[in-house]
Every structure is written in C-alpha cells, then in structure tokens.
Motif scaffolding. Structure first.
Motif, PDB file in Angstrom:
ATOM      1  N   ASP A  79      10.197  -4.407 -29.887  1.00 35.48           N
ATOM      2  CA  ASP A  79      11.477  -4.333 -30.867  1.00 35.48           C
ATOM      3  C   ASP A  79      11.469  -3.328 -31.927  1.00 35.48           C
ATOM      4  N   LEU A  80      10.175  -3.066 -32.455  1.00 36.25           N
ATOM      5  CA  LEU A  80      10.403  -2.212 -33.456  1.00 36.25           C
ATOM      6  C   LEU A  80      10.591  -0.706 -32.872  1.00 36.25           C
ATOM      7  N   GLU A  83      14.169  -0.524 -32.685  1.00 40.06           N
ATOM      8  CA  GLU A  83      14.877  -0.051 -33.958  1.00 40.06           C
ATOM      9  C   GLU A  83      14.614   1.335 -34.044  1.00 40.06           C
ATOM     10  N   TYR A  89      20.232  -0.608 -34.734  1.00 39.86           N
ATOM     11  CA  TYR A  89      19.711  -1.818 -34.223  1.00 39.86           C
ATOM     12  C   TYR A  89      18.944  -2.404 -35.179  1.00 39.86           C
ATOM     13  N   GLN A  90      18.755  -3.992 -35.401  1.00 41.89           N
ATOM     14  CA  GLN A  90      18.038  -4.579 -35.960  1.00 41.89           C
ATOM     15  C   GLN A  90      17.348  -5.888 -35.297  1.00 41.89           C
ATOM     16  N   GLY A 154      15.565  -2.685 -42.455  1.00 42.02           N
ATOM     17  CA  GLY A 154      14.941  -3.778 -41.932  1.00 42.02           C
ATOM     18  C   GLY A 154      13.462  -4.037 -42.419  1.00 42.02           C
ATOM     19  N   GLY A 156      10.593  -3.320 -40.551  1.00 45.38           N
ATOM     20  CA  GLY A 156       9.668  -2.715 -39.817  1.00 45.38           C
ATOM     21  C   GLY A 156       8.514  -2.157 -40.260  1.00 45.38           C
TER      22      GLY A 156
END
Length: 193
Positions: A79-80, A83, A89-90, A154, A156
C-alpha cells in the motif's frame, strides 16, 4: 478485480525514466522512485523473514504469533508503495500505526527493558529481523528525502518508522522464544594511558 499486468516488459523505461501512477515520467533515480525501491526491498526481505518464521514455527510455536503480526505488514508496505507511486492515492490509515504500536507495547512487556545495545545475530531468524529493521530505516530515510521536496500526505512516514521499531522488538522476541541469548555489544578496550 481484473488483470493488472498483461505484459511484463514495456520498453518504456529503456531510456532511464519510469512512469508514475499520476502519469508523470521521472528519472529512475528520482527520490520518489528511490523511496519506492527501498520499500520494495524491505518487503522482499520481510518475505524472507516470514518464510523462515514459518519453517521454524514447528520447532518454536511462539514464532507463529510473531508471523501473525508481521504478515499484514507486507500488504501495508505494498500500500505504501502505491501511495508513493500515485501521490494522490491514500491507502494507509492511523489504525495501522496503532496496530504496530500495540504489538510493540505487548511484546515489550514480555521482553522487559533493554539494558545494553545488542548486535544483530544469534540465529538466522534474529539476523533476518535485523536486516528488515535496517532496511525499514533506509526506506524511512528515502521517504524523508522525498518528503523534503514533495511533501507526503497521510501516515506513511509514521508507519515505516513504527515498522522499524516493531522489527527491532520482533528480533528480540525471536531470540527469547528461540531460547537464544542476545548478543550484547562490547565496547572496544580503551588504550591504557
């Protein structure tokens, strides 16, 4: 979900650039690409750690609980990476950071205080956990370098920081559950005056 990759090679990167999810093309050594690469390397090494934990969990059943906490981290690292590749994108949220903090607190209660610096070794599993920890720190540095020129939204940065802490505590817990003494750092002898 449909197919994501119909062709593995595209030839579009042969000139030293790569495409981001927002349509930009950047050099392959751009700080964003460097950060994506470090996160990917960490994820690959975490995969090795998880495979080794699975192989050893029949000898040391307490390792299964460590795997249960670390397995979702591979997905969150992906996911990171998403991003980083698609700046708008979050995917990560604060609950993931809190999950890591909760595991750290729980594991630290079992371990007790750290009374000295420790070296990354004692068993292949312990050393691999430390490899992952050091790669998490490297990924964090790359993300911070990117953040200095293109601020990241976010959680991250917080996530990768807590993950490195979790991996350090996991290395200690692996040692305990394998019954292996931690290797304590010994300072070099001071020359006599």
């Amino acid at each position: 979900m449909g197919f994501r990759l119909s062709k593995i090679y595209t030839r579009t990167g042969d000139a030293g650039e790569t495409g981001l999810g927002d349509g930009r093309r950047v050099p392959k050594d751009h700080p964003r690409v460097e950060a994506i690469g470090e996160v990917d390397t960490l994820n690959s090494q975490l995969g090795l750690l998880l495979a080794a934990l699975a192989e050893q969990s029949h000898n040391y059943p307490g390792l299964r609980q460590i795997s249960d906490v670390l397995e979702p981290c591979q997905h969150r690292l992906f996911d990171l990476g998403g991003e980083l590749a698609m700046p708008v994108y979050q995917a990560l949220n604060g609950a993931e950071v809190e999950r890591l903090e909760s595991a750290i607190d729980t594991w630290n209660e079992e371990l007790g205080p750290l009374e000295n610096f420790i070296l990354p070794g004692g068993s292949a599993l312990i050393a691999q956990a430390h490899v992952c920890r050091s790669l998490a720190r490297s990924a964090e540095r790359r993300c911070q370098q990117l953040n200095a020129i293109e601020p990241l939204a976010g959680v991250g940065l917080a996530y990768i920081n807590r993950l490195s802490d979790l991996l350090f505590v996991a290395a200690r817990l692996i040692a305990k559950r394998q019954g292996i003494d931690e290797i304590l750092w010994q300072a070099a002898a001071k020359p006599e005056a």
